[in-house]
Write an enzyme that holds these catalytic residues in place. Structure first.
Site, PDB file in Angstrom:
ATOM      1  N   ASP A 174       8.933  31.206   3.501  1.00  0.00           N
ATOM      2  CA  ASP A 174       9.559  32.520   3.383  1.00  0.00           C
ATOM      3  C   ASP A 174      10.409  32.492   2.131  1.00  0.00           C
ATOM      4  O   ASP A 174      11.532  32.000   2.152  1.00  0.00           O
ATOM      5  CB  ASP A 174      10.418  32.817   4.617  1.00  0.00           C
ATOM      6  CG  ASP A 174      10.961  34.236   4.591  1.00  0.00           C
ATOM      7  OD1 ASP A 174      11.304  34.761   5.668  1.00  0.00           O
ATOM      8  OD2 ASP A 174      11.054  34.817   3.485  1.00  0.00           O
TER       9      ASP A 174
ATOM     10  N   VAL B 201       1.735  37.618  16.640  1.00  0.00           N
ATOM     11  CA  VAL B 201       2.468  38.589  17.447  1.00  0.00           C
ATOM     12  C   VAL B 201       3.213  39.537  16.510  1.00  0.00           C
ATOM     13  O   VAL B 201       4.178  40.200  16.862  1.00  0.00           O
ATOM     14  CB  VAL B 201       3.447  37.855  18.402  1.00  0.00           C
ATOM     15  CG1 VAL B 201       4.180  38.829  19.321  1.00  0.00           C
ATOM     16  CG2 VAL B 201       2.703  36.835  19.265  1.00  0.00           C
ATOM     17  N   ALA B 202       2.734  39.604  15.239  1.00  0.00           N
ATOM     18  CA  ALA B 202       3.394  40.467  14.240  1.00  0.00           C
ATOM     19  C   ALA B 202       2.620  41.772  14.102  1.00  0.00           C
ATOM     20  O   ALA B 202       2.873  42.731  14.811  1.00  0.00           O
ATOM     21  CB  ALA B 202       3.473  39.745  12.896  1.00  0.00           C
ATOM     22  N   ARG B 203       1.612  41.784  13.193  1.00  0.00           N
ATOM     23  CA  ARG B 203       0.788  42.965  13.008  1.00  0.00           C
ATOM     24  C   ARG B 203      -0.643  42.547  12.735  1.00  0.00           C
ATOM     25  O   ARG B 203      -0.886  41.566  12.003  1.00  0.00           O
ATOM     26  CB  ARG B 203       1.290  43.811  11.830  1.00  0.00           C
ATOM     27  CG  ARG B 203       2.427  44.792  12.167  1.00  0.00           C
ATOM     28  CD  ARG B 203       2.002  45.850  13.145  1.00  0.00           C
ATOM     29  NE  ARG B 203       3.062  46.781  13.534  1.00  0.00           N
ATOM     30  CZ  ARG B 203       3.866  46.582  14.561  1.00  0.00           C
ATOM     31  NH1 ARG B 203       3.814  45.451  15.254  1.00  0.00           N
ATOM     32  NH2 ARG B 203       4.760  47.486  14.906  1.00  0.00           N
TER      33      ARG B 203
ATOM     34  N   ASP C 193      -2.009  38.922  19.751  1.00  0.00           N
ATOM     35  CA  ASP C 193      -1.422  40.038  20.498  1.00  0.00           C
ATOM     36  C   ASP C 193      -1.604  41.371  19.791  1.00  0.00           C
ATOM     37  O   ASP C 193      -1.454  42.432  20.398  1.00  0.00           O
ATOM     38  CB  ASP C 193       0.086  39.764  20.708  1.00  0.00           C
ATOM     39  CG  ASP C 193       0.771  40.870  21.487  1.00  0.00           C
ATOM     40  OD1 ASP C 193       1.744  41.452  20.954  1.00  0.00           O
ATOM     41  OD2 ASP C 193       0.310  41.202  22.605  1.00  0.00           O
TER      42      ASP C 193
ATOM     43  N   GLU D  29      -5.923  49.462  17.471  1.00  0.00           N
ATOM     44  CA  GLU D  29      -5.511  49.226  18.849  1.00  0.00           C
ATOM     45  C   GLU D  29      -5.727  50.497  19.671  1.00  0.00           C
ATOM     46  O   GLU D  29      -5.241  51.551  19.306  1.00  0.00           O
ATOM     47  CB  GLU D  29      -4.033  48.808  18.906  1.00  0.00           C
ATOM     48  CG  GLU D  29      -3.750  47.512  18.181  1.00  0.00           C
ATOM     49  CD  GLU D  29      -2.295  47.075  18.277  1.00  0.00           C
ATOM     50  OE1 GLU D  29      -1.463  47.838  18.815  1.00  0.00           O
ATOM     51  OE2 GLU D  29      -1.995  45.971  17.823  1.00  0.00           O
TER      52      GLU D  29
ATOM     53  N   HIS E 275      -1.064  43.864  22.780  1.00  0.00           N
ATOM     54  CA  HIS E 275       0.178  44.234  22.120  1.00  0.00           C
ATOM     55  C   HIS E 275       1.334  44.220  23.129  1.00  0.00           C
ATOM     56  O   HIS E 275       2.002  45.226  23.341  1.00  0.00           O
ATOM     57  CB  HIS E 275       0.043  45.604  21.452  1.00  0.00           C
ATOM     58  CG  HIS E 275       1.067  45.833  20.384  1.00  0.00           C
ATOM     59  ND1 HIS E 275       0.821  46.564  19.241  1.00  0.00           N
ATOM     60  CD2 HIS E 275       2.352  45.439  20.278  1.00  0.00           C
ATOM     61  CE1 HIS E 275       1.903  46.604  18.485  1.00  0.00           C
ATOM     62  NE2 HIS E 275       2.857  45.936  19.090  1.00  0.00           N
ATOM     63  N   LEU E 276       1.525  43.062  23.733  1.00  0.00           N
ATOM     64  CA  LEU E 276       2.544  42.921  24.788  1.00  0.00           C
ATOM     65  C   LEU E 276       3.829  42.287  24.277  1.00  0.00           C
ATOM     66  O   LEU E 276       4.743  42.023  25.042  1.00  0.00           O
ATOM     67  CB  LEU E 276       1.992  42.064  25.932  1.00  0.00           C
ATOM     68  CG  LEU E 276       0.820  42.638  26.715  1.00  0.00           C
ATOM     69  CD1 LEU E 276       0.411  41.677  27.830  1.00  0.00           C
ATOM     70  CD2 LEU E 276       1.183  44.008  27.297  1.00  0.00           C
TER      71      LEU E 276
ATOM     72  N   ALA F 241       6.466  43.151  23.003  1.00  0.00           N
ATOM     73  CA  ALA F 241       7.774  43.744  23.340  1.00  0.00           C
ATOM     74  C   ALA F 241       7.809  44.217  24.782  1.00  0.00           C
ATOM     75  O   ALA F 241       8.744  44.892  25.212  1.00  0.00           O
ATOM     76  CB  ALA F 241       8.059  44.910  22.416  1.00  0.00           C
TER      77      ALA F 241
HETATM   78  N1  LIG Z   1       3.937  42.297  18.833  1.00  0.00           N
HETATM   79  C1  LIG Z   1       5.050  42.954  19.092  1.00  0.00           C
HETATM   80  O1  LIG Z   1       5.205  43.613  20.127  1.00  0.00           O
HETATM   81  C2  LIG Z   1       6.183  42.889  18.093  1.00  0.00           C
HETATM   82  C3  LIG Z   1       7.510  42.937  18.536  1.00  0.00           C
HETATM   83  C4  LIG Z   1       8.538  42.890  17.559  1.00  0.00           C
HETATM   84  C5  LIG Z   1       8.234  42.796  16.211  1.00  0.00           C
HETATM   85  N2  LIG Z   1       6.924  42.778  15.845  1.00  0.00           N
HETATM   86  C6  LIG Z   1       6.556  42.677  14.418  1.00  0.00           C
HETATM   87  O2  LIG Z   1       6.907  41.370  13.954  1.00  0.00           O
HETATM   88  C7  LIG Z   1       7.114  41.417  12.537  1.00  0.00           C
HETATM   89  C8  LIG Z   1       8.385  40.694  12.155  1.00  0.00           C
HETATM   90  O3  LIG Z   1       9.474  41.397  12.716  1.00  0.00           O
HETATM   91  P1  LIG Z   1      10.956  40.960  12.317  1.00  0.00           P
HETATM   92  O4  LIG Z   1      11.886  41.888  13.009  1.00  0.00           O
HETATM   93  O5  LIG Z   1      11.121  39.474  12.480  1.00  0.00           O
HETATM   94  O6  LIG Z   1      10.973  41.290  10.731  1.00  0.00           O
HETATM   95  P2  LIG Z   1      12.049  40.788   9.659  1.00  0.00           P
HETATM   96  O7  LIG Z   1      12.035  41.780   8.548  1.00  0.00           O
HETATM   97  O8  LIG Z   1      13.326  40.425  10.329  1.00  0.00           O
HETATM   98  O9  LIG Z   1      11.404  39.397   9.128  1.00  0.00           O
HETATM   99  C9  LIG Z   1      10.272  39.390   8.322  1.00  0.00           C
HETATM  100  C10 LIG Z   1      10.366  38.136   7.448  1.00  0.00           C
HETATM  101  O10 LIG Z   1       9.146  37.990   6.718  1.00  0.00           O
HETATM  102  C11 LIG Z   1       9.461  37.492   5.428  1.00  0.00           C
HETATM  103  N3  LIG Z   1       8.349  37.759   4.512  1.00  0.00           N
HETATM  104  C12 LIG Z   1       7.964  38.945   4.005  1.00  0.00           C
HETATM  105  N4  LIG Z   1       6.879  38.772   3.202  1.00  0.00           N
HETATM  106  C13 LIG Z   1       6.576  37.445   3.244  1.00  0.00           C
HETATM  107  C14 LIG Z   1       5.582  36.643   2.640  1.00  0.00           C
HETATM  108  N5  LIG Z   1       4.648  37.175   1.844  1.00  0.00           N
HETATM  109  N6  LIG Z   1       5.571  35.304   2.903  1.00  0.00           N
HETATM  110  C15 LIG Z   1       6.510  34.773   3.714  1.00  0.00           C
HETATM  111  N7  LIG Z   1       7.494  35.466   4.317  1.00  0.00           N
HETATM  112  C16 LIG Z   1       7.522  36.801   4.077  1.00  0.00           C
HETATM  113  C17 LIG Z   1      10.744  38.227   5.057  1.00  0.00           C
HETATM  114  O11 LIG Z   1      11.443  37.528   4.047  1.00  0.00           O
HETATM  115  C18 LIG Z   1      11.486  38.223   6.389  1.00  0.00           C
HETATM  116  O12 LIG Z   1      12.334  37.090   6.486  1.00  0.00           O
HETATM  117  C19 LIG Z   1       7.140  42.920  12.175  1.00  0.00           C
HETATM  118  O13 LIG Z   1       5.880  43.312  11.693  1.00  0.00           O
HETATM  119  C20 LIG Z   1       7.332  43.603  13.516  1.00  0.00           C
HETATM  120  O14 LIG Z   1       6.807  44.914  13.536  1.00  0.00           O
HETATM  121  C21 LIG Z   1       5.895  42.810  16.729  1.00  0.00           C
HETATM  122  O1  LIG Z   2       7.008  46.912  16.303  1.00  0.00           O
HETATM  123  C1  LIG Z   2       7.368  46.702  17.478  1.00  0.00           C
HETATM  124  O2  LIG Z   2       8.494  46.948  17.931  1.00  0.00           O
HETATM  125  C2  LIG Z   2       6.394  46.099  18.410  1.00  0.00           C
HETATM  126  O3  LIG Z   2       5.143  46.023  17.835  1.00  0.00           O
HETATM  127  C3  LIG Z   2       6.399  46.734  19.806  1.00  0.00           C
HETATM  128  O4  LIG Z   2       5.562  47.845  19.849  1.00  0.00           O
HETATM  129  P1  LIG Z   2       5.515  48.665  21.270  1.00  0.00           P
HETATM  130  O5  LIG Z   2       6.810  49.423  21.358  1.00  0.00           O
HETATM  131  O6  LIG Z   2       4.324  49.549  21.200  1.00  0.00           O
HETATM  132  O7  LIG Z   2       5.418  47.610  22.342  1.00  0.00           O
END
Ligand SMILES: NC(=O)c1ccc[n+]([C@@H]2O[C@H](COP(=O)([O-])OP(=O)(O)OC[C@H]3O[C@@H](n4cnc5c(N)ncnc54)[C@H](O)[C@@H]3O)[C@@H](O)[C@H]2O)c1
Ligand SMILES: O=C(O)[C@H](O)COP(=O)(O)O
Length: 570
Positions: free
Chosen positions: A186, A246-248, A272, A277, A299-300, A302
């Site tokens: 990062d 579990v990101a995107r 996830d 979706e 997509h669970l 959260a």
């Molecule tokens: N699956 C779910 O239900 C769920 C739930 C919560 C969050 N998310 C997703 O998880 C992801 C992360 O959320 P977060 O709140 O931790 O975000 P955040 O912004 O706090 O952290 C993202 C990190 O990624 C780093 N980054 C960006 N580009 C990069 C690269 N090319 N290489 C390495 N590191 C890089 C940034 O420096 C930052 O530290 C988001 O996409 C969010 O939508 C998914």
């Molecule tokens: O970006 C988020 O907060 C997560 O992907 C959660 O999405 P959801 O609210 O559809 O569970």
């Protein structure tokens, strides 16, 4: 841009009867209980896009999760809409620019479901380690396949984390609790926070891929993170490695993931999130959900009672505040400054945001400069030095610094919190040097290592009317407008350099909008002379008409006498 949140928000409040709120997805009732005494709240699940467009005209607020697509058509139909609230982090399902242009404020809950996502990541890590998905499925089919389902232990294994932000850092701490070794990539992470969490920071993805037993990505889906891991990267991994998402959907190339699993380049995956979706059956995403080496969830990340309570209360509190004419805490599109300050400060807000973006893209690439854990100093000269309220300028720097690597939405309300979260330290200095020879309203941005102040980098700029200029970049004096796609080519100042660069770009059909050769500043020239170094260094600055691919950049880097080449988008 149409100012959204005004200090006299009440004037933009709701004139007629009780405001109405539409909730087309499952949102925890805890937050709704806050709204019901004041608003008419309608929960209407399972609507089609057409039904949403037909329903929205009567509503002042809309609360969604990730499934509802809040398109421009929905926003245009929402004649009374004042706020769209995302009960979660990601707002990729909302057309934010369209909302902004219609004066509709968008809010989210940046931290309400972070722990849930981190725990789901660990759940998938263990599930892929012990074949939980296949074991459960085979038992339910009447099987008893113990010999085929021998797993691995995670203790003492190596977890690679890409993206050490809110979710990534929590995953790191949980993995350390399981006895794992954690290495992270990062470029913007705070080294102190990583060290305190026992996480080793690596400089790039390809460095960790051959050594990790598990890889998890926790970055937003940006142009720079789409397809971050493709066939080339999967081939570098251990055949026993597992990957997690579990990101995107899209940070792993989905077709490449299917091939990596089929070819045995990796051993398994816990997924996830998907590029579409629910996944279309015949798509790569659909193949992933059916793959025997995959543990997949819909997509669970959260979807816990606690996370949904958190995000519901967070966004409903903000909806209540906005419809009462107040300002929210996590606005995605609130302006950095309020209307009354707009005229005077806006050019400097834009300038300093550009300086932040230039720092992150130029120095992080050339000097391995970090953002997290560095001390930044904003120095205001000329008339700016006399400004009392510089909060919008502070917020603009935070926004510019994080814009290239995070989808955090910075505004004047949350700038200090986001800076703290990212380990970014900013001090502000009002320079009243008598007779100071400088451009009117010059701004200097200095960055140095937090610990010892070494490795200083400098960017200077000024505004002339609405025109913005950078006047110094690192050790080079230059005057250029920071906009569009730009190439910075650091080289020895020798004859024929310009022609060589023009040839490479021309051969790829790239049009040069402008070009400038910046020379070393006087101090650096003297240092070069003292060091008896051959030939002065120079910095060639080019504005080009579009993004260029790695082949072009490599072609420029291979040119004689070129020390480094950086592509920047401002
Ligand atoms: N699956 C779910 O239900 C769920 C739930 C919560 C969050 N998310 C997703 O998880 C992801 C992360 O959320 P977060 O709140 O931790 O975000 P955040 O912004 O706090 O952290 C993202 C990190 O990624 C780093 N980054 C960006 N580009 C990069 C690269 N090319 N290489 C390495 N590191 C890089 C940034 O420096 C930052 O530290 C988001 O996409 C969010 O939508 C998914
Ligand atoms: O970006 C988020 O907060 C997560 O992907 C959660 O999405 P959801 O609210 O559809 O569970």
């Amino acid at each position: 841009m149409t100012p959204i949140a005004t200090s006299n928000g009440a004037a933009r409040g709701v004139a007629e009867g009780r405001p109405r709120i539409l909730i087309p997805e499952k949102v925890s009732p805890d937050g709704m209980a806050m709204l019901e005494p004041h608003f008419d709240v309608d929960v209407k699940l399972g609507m089609t896009p057409e039904e949403l467009i037909s329903q929205i005209p009567g509503y002042h607020g809309l609360i969604v999760r990730s499934e509802t697509k809040v398109t421009e058509e929905v926003l245009l139909a929402g004649k009374k809409l004042r706020v769209v609230a995302r009960a979660g982090v990601g707002v990729d399902n909302i057309n934010v620019p369209a909302a902004t242009s219609r004066g509709i404020i968008v809010v989210n809950s940046p931290s309400g479901n972070i722990l849930a996502a981190a725990e789901h990541t660990i759940a998938l890590l263990l599930a892929t380690a012990r074949h939980i998905g296949r074991a459960d499925g085979s038992l339910k089919q009447g099987g008893w396949e113990r010999s085929k389902l021998v797993g691995i232990e995670v203790g003492r294994k190596i977890l690679g984390i890409v993206g050490l932000g809110k979710v990534g850092m929590n995953v790191a701490r949980m993995a350390k609790g399981l006895g794992m070794q954690v290495i992270a990539v990062d470029p913007y992470a705070n080294p102190d926070m990583a060290r305190q969490a026992g996480v080793d920071l690596a400089s790039n993805l390809k460095e960790i891929l051959p050594v990790v037993d598990f890889l998890t990505i926790h970055t937003p889906l940006l142009a720079t993170t789409l397809d971050l891991v493709g066939e080339e990267e999967f081939k570098l991994m251990k055949k026993t490695a597992r990957v997690l998402n579990v990101a995107r959907g899209g940070v792993y190339n989905e077709a490449a993931l299917v091939k990596a699993l089929d070819e045995g380049w990796i051993a398994g995956a816990g997924i996830d999130v998907f590029t579409s979706e629910p996944p279309k059956p015949d798509s790569a995403a659909g193949q992933i959900t059916k793959h025997p080496k995959v543990v997949a969830t819909p997509h669970l990340g959260a979807s816990t009672v606690e996370a949904q309570e958190n995000v519901s209360i967070d966004v409903c509190t903000q909806v209540l505040e906005i419809l009462r004419g107040g300002l929210p805490t996590s606005a995605v599109n609130a302006p950095i400054i309020l209307p009354e300050e707009y005229r005077k400060l806006q050019p400097f807000v834009q300038l300093i945001e550009k300086m932040g973006r230039l720092y992150t893209q130029h120095f992080v690439r050339t000097k391995g400069g970090l953002v997290g854990g560095r001390n930044f100093e904003l120095i205001y000269h000329g008339d700016l030095a006399g400004m009392s309220n510089t909060k919008p300028l502070y917020a603009a720097l935070v926004k510019g610094l994080v814009a290239s690597f995070s989808d955090s939405h910075v505004n004047i309300v949350n700038a200090a919190l986001i800076a703290k979260e990212k380990g970014i330290k900013i001090s502000e200095t009002h320079s009243h040097q008598p007779g100071e020879q400088t451009y009117a309203n010059l701004v200097t941005l200095r960055a140095a290592h937090a610990e010892d102040g070494s490795g200083e980098q400098i960017i200077e700029g000024y505004a002339s009317g609405k025109r913005l200029y950078i006047s110094k970049l690192d050790r080079f004096n230059a005057t250029f407008t920071p906009e569009g796609t730009m190439i910075f080519l650091h080289n020895y100042d020798e004859p024929g350099k310009i022609g060589g660069v023009g040839m490479v770009l021309g051969s790829h059909g790239i049009n040069i909008r402008f070009m400038q050769v910046a020379s070393l500043d006087e101090d650096s020239k003297q240092a070069e002379a003292d060091a008896m170094r051959k030939g002065n260094e120079a910095l060639m600055i080019l504005g080009i008409d579009r993004l260029v691919d790695e082949e072009v950049m490599e072609g420029l880097r291979r040119s004689e006498g070129v020390l480094d080449v950086v592509l920047v988008q401002l």
